[in-house]
Design a protein around this motif. Structure first.
Motif, short mmCIF file in Angstrom:
data_model
loop_
_atom_site.label_atom_id
_atom_site.label_comp_id
_atom_site.label_asym_id
_atom_site.label_seq_id
_atom_site.Cartn_x
_atom_site.Cartn_y
_atom_site.Cartn_z
N HIS A 144 1.34 17.50 8.20
CA HIS A 144 2.58 17.72 8.94
C HIS A 144 2.58 16.93 10.24
N ALA A 145 1.43 16.90 10.92
CA ALA A 145 1.35 16.15 12.17
C ALA A 145 1.56 14.66 11.92
N LYS A 146 1.00 14.17 10.83
CA LYS A 146 1.15 12.75 10.49
C LYS A 146 2.60 12.42 10.20
N VAL A 153 2.87 10.32 4.52
CA VAL A 153 1.74 11.11 4.01
C VAL A 153 1.48 10.68 2.58
N MET A 154 0.35 10.04 2.35
CA MET A 154 0.05 9.51 1.02
C MET A 154 -0.89 10.45 0.29
N THR A 155 -0.35 11.20 -0.67
CA THR A 155 -1.15 12.18 -1.40
C THR A 155 -1.28 11.85 -2.88
N GLY A 156 -0.82 10.70 -3.30
CA GLY A 156 -0.89 10.36 -4.71
C GLY A 156 -0.68 8.87 -4.92
N TYR A 160 6.78 3.00 -7.16
CA TYR A 160 6.87 1.66 -7.74
C TYR A 160 7.51 0.72 -6.73
N GLY A 161 6.89 -0.44 -6.53
CA GLY A 161 7.39 -1.40 -5.55
C GLY A 161 6.47 -1.54 -4.35
N TYR A 162 5.45 -0.65 -4.27
CA TYR A 162 4.54 -0.67 -3.13
C TYR A 162 3.09 -0.57 -3.58
N ASN A 163 2.20 -1.06 -2.72
CA ASN A 163 0.77 -0.90 -2.92
C ASN A 163 0.20 -0.15 -1.73
N ARG A 164 -0.92 0.47 -1.94
CA ARG A 164 -1.60 1.20 -0.87
C ARG A 164 -2.80 0.39 -0.39
N ILE A 165 -2.92 0.21 0.90
CA ILE A 165 -4.08 -0.47 1.48
C ILE A 165 -4.72 0.44 2.51
N GLY A 166 -6.02 0.27 2.71
CA GLY A 166 -6.73 1.09 3.67
C GLY A 166 -7.11 2.43 3.08
N ILE A 167 -7.93 3.18 3.81
CA ILE A 167 -8.36 4.50 3.36
C ILE A 167 -8.21 5.51 4.50
N GLY A 168 -8.14 6.78 4.13
CA GLY A 168 -8.07 7.84 5.12
C GLY A 168 -6.85 7.72 6.01
N ARG A 169 -7.05 7.91 7.32
CA ARG A 169 -5.96 7.87 8.29
C ARG A 169 -5.36 6.47 8.42
N ASP A 170 -6.13 5.45 8.05
CA ASP A 170 -5.66 4.07 8.19
C ASP A 170 -4.87 3.58 6.99
N ALA A 171 -4.72 4.42 5.96
CA ALA A 171 -4.01 4.01 4.74
C ALA A 171 -2.52 3.83 5.03
N GLU A 172 -1.91 2.87 4.35
CA GLU A 172 -0.48 2.62 4.51
C GLU A 172 0.06 1.91 3.28
N TYR A 173 1.39 1.92 3.15
CA TYR A 173 2.05 1.22 2.05
C TYR A 173 2.42 -0.19 2.50
N VAL A 174 2.31 -1.11 1.55
CA VAL A 174 2.81 -2.48 1.76
C VAL A 174 3.65 -2.84 0.54
N ILE A 175 4.61 -3.73 0.74
CA ILE A 175 5.52 -4.12 -0.34
C ILE A 175 4.80 -4.99 -1.36
N ASP A 176 4.96 -4.65 -2.63
CA ASP A 176 4.42 -5.47 -3.71
C ASP A 176 5.47 -6.54 -4.03
N PRO A 177 5.14 -7.82 -3.92
CA PRO A 177 6.13 -8.89 -4.08
C PRO A 177 6.87 -8.86 -5.42
N PHE A 178 6.13 -8.66 -6.51
CA PHE A 178 6.75 -8.69 -7.83
C PHE A 178 7.53 -7.41 -8.10
N GLN A 179 6.90 -6.25 -7.91
CA GLN A 179 7.55 -4.98 -8.21
C GLN A 179 8.80 -4.75 -7.35
#
Length: 550
Positions: A144-146, A153-156, A160-179
């Motif tokens: 909730h704080a995040k 909040v990445m829990t799964g 479609y259209g994004y990739n996940r990079i990083g782990i833990g608190r540093d994880a984030e979504y980035v756009i997948d060029p093809f999708q």
């Protein structure tokens, strides 16, 4: 003399990564403990599940094994490997103790069947229970704080259209060029159309993507979907993240069940850097979906008696109703048809995939009428229902008996500590005893709550003295509806009976139905025609009902 022992191991992904609780490590330590304590390991069971529940595959196998084979001891690495729920832990400990099965912990040895052992096990179980609650609270508060800090909040698996990079608190979504280009095309085809074909339907878009060889979304770990499904397209069209806006907290958990929250309780997260489409095209897609739903309702030609109750016995898919125009007769002919052809990847090997609606409806309704008019069927059903309820009561009653025993034990331990408290003058010793009393009282309160819950469940399961009369009265009410002329009345009867039907075509017998309902021993086969060569207008239903042998 050596004793037969089984090892139980449990781990969750987080524990394995953070605390070194790997299954091989637990196995090695448990086996080392067994060799040092004259225990012979005859079997091992393991789970990669939360310790909050006993509904785990490996633990269920352990219980089944204990019931069939001679087991003298169970070895676990630590108490929380067995369960993080104090009630479950204490109930298991008590039941195994009464069955003569020893409980061993690698970190502190054999559980002792005395006051000190009960006190120690209770405190360790309470600590494990508290740790689980703290984990849940920390995780929930952190998410909730995040979200409030405008972070996804990445829990799964990412949309479609994004990739996940990083782990833990540093994880984030980035756009997948093809999708991301596929997502843009999906919205465009749905709102504006494809080439000169006009706007595409959900199924039309999924078929087009399959023809283009585009890999479908993968929403499950280690599972690759073979085709694009209309529902996959629908999920994309409904996800606001493609406009640069998403939400957290759409669902809430109450007593282990998930429910939707009101939208005003959602936490808004703005992610403009992830936007793929404009808000305008998203809203156009939303309006078209809502309009299509309304049109679908208006175009429904009518209700079918067996809708929702009828499946193909060969492939298991739904049999759906449809009407085929007959211009020469200025009329329609109605059928129930196997839906395998409409499901991608599904194939039905049935010799015949459709059956006359008139024949099915007539045969099933005749079966229902004969069933409810037969008093013997009702007597058999009532008897079987009583037996089923009794089988449900036994394990709950056993658990309740254990709970009552634990409550008595907790009261005894508290009284003993109170007696000891009066014998000491030193503040340090008295403070320790008071703390132990508070811990046992906390344990007792949780056990009492579990006892109250079980009593309520038993009250719901318990059959009232006039149960048989109530069932027969209900049957009379249903019989009054048997002559009802509306399809709604008839469908209400099918729903009350919990009717299920399956269709298959037999070379010798022709069209055949399997019919069953909530009344036990009522399962029947209905041959809709005496032979494949008989006239389709003749609905000679030969019914063979399975009756309980007496």
């Amino acid at each position: 003399m050596t004793k037969n022992a089984i090892i139980y191991k449990r781990v969750s992904t987080d524990e394995q990564a953070e605390k070194g609780y790997s299954l091989p490590h637990q196995s090695n330590e448990c086996r080392r403990y067994a060799s040092l304590n004259d225990l012979t390991v005859i079997q091992e069971f393991s789970d990669d599940y939360s310790g909050a529940t006993l509904e785990r595959p490996g633990f269920s196998q352990l219980r089944a094994y204990i019931s069939q084979y001679n087991v003298d001891a169970i070895i676990v690495y630590t108490a929380d490997r067995l369960s993080r729920n104090i009630i479950d832990f204490l109930v298991l400990r008590d039941q195994w103790e009464k069955a003569g099965i020893e409980l061993h912990f690698v970190d502190r040895g054999k559980s002792k069947n005395n006051f000190e052992g009960l006190l120690t096990d209770g405190i360790f179980a309470l600590l494990a229970h508290g740790e689980r609650l703290k984990i849940i609270e920390r995780t929930t508060n952190g998410r909730h704080a995040k979200a409030k800090d405008n972070h996804i909040v990445m829990t799964g698996i990412p949309p479609y259209g994004y990739n996940r990079i990083g782990i833990g608190r540093d994880a984030e979504y980035v756009i997948d060029p093809f999708q991301s280009e596929v997502v843009k095309n999906i919205f465009d085809w749905y709102v504006n159309g494809y080439e000169n074909k006009g706007t595409l339907t959900l199924r039309g878009i999924s078929n087009l993507l399959d023809q283009m060889g585009v890999t479908p979304p993968n929403y499950r770990v280690n599972h690759i979907a073979p085709y694009w499904h209309p529902n996959s397209i629908s999920v994309i069209l409904e996800n606001s993240i493609y406009t640069g806006i998403t939400y957290y907290g759409k669902l809430k958990t109450v007593n282990g069940k998930r429910f939707p929250r009101p939208k005003e309780e959602w936490t808004l997260i703005k992610v403009p850097h992830l936007a793929l489409i404009s808000t305008e095209i998203f809203e156009q897609a939303e309006r078209r979906k809502n309009r299509n739903k309304e049109i679908a309702k208006r175009n429904r030609k009518g209700e079918y008696l067996m809708s929702g109750y009828f499946r193909c016995a060969t492939c298991g898919t739904v049999m759906f109703g449809y009407r085929k125009p007959k211009p020469s007769l200025k009329a329609e002919k109605s059928f129930y048809r196997c839906s395998a052809k409409t499901h991608k990847g599904s194939h039905c090997n049935g010799l015949k995939k459709q059956v006359s609606m008139r024949k099915v409806d007539t045969a099933v309704w005749g079966w229902v009428a004969s069933l409810l008019e037969d008093e013997n069927n009702l007597d058999d059903g009532i008897r079987a229902m009583i037996e089923k309820r009794a089988s449900e009561v036994v394990p709950k009653q056993e658990r309740l008996n254990t709970i009552e025993s634990l409550l008595l034990g907790a009261d005894t331990r508290i009284q003993r500590l109170v007696d000891e408290l009066s014998q000491y003058d030193g503040n340090a010793v008295r403070d320790v005893i008071r703390e132990k009393i508070r811990e046992i009282e906390s344990e007792r309160n949780m056990i009492a709550e579990e006892g109250d819950r079980l009593l309520k469940e038993l009250e719901q399961i318990d059959l009232s003295p006039n149960f048989e009369h109530q069932i027969k009265r209900t049957a009379e009410v249903i019989r009054e509806k048997l002559s009802g002329t509306t399809i709604q009345d008839r469908r209400m009867v099918l729903e009350a009976l919990g009717l299920r039907a399956e269709y298959y075509y037999d070379v010798e017998r022709g069209d055949v139905l399997f019919v069953s309902c909530a009344i036990p021993f009522s399962d029947s086969q209905i041959a809709l025609s005496t032979s494949p060569k008989s006239s389709p207008r003749a609905c000679n239903s030969s019914i063979r009902r399975k009756r309980k042998s007496r």
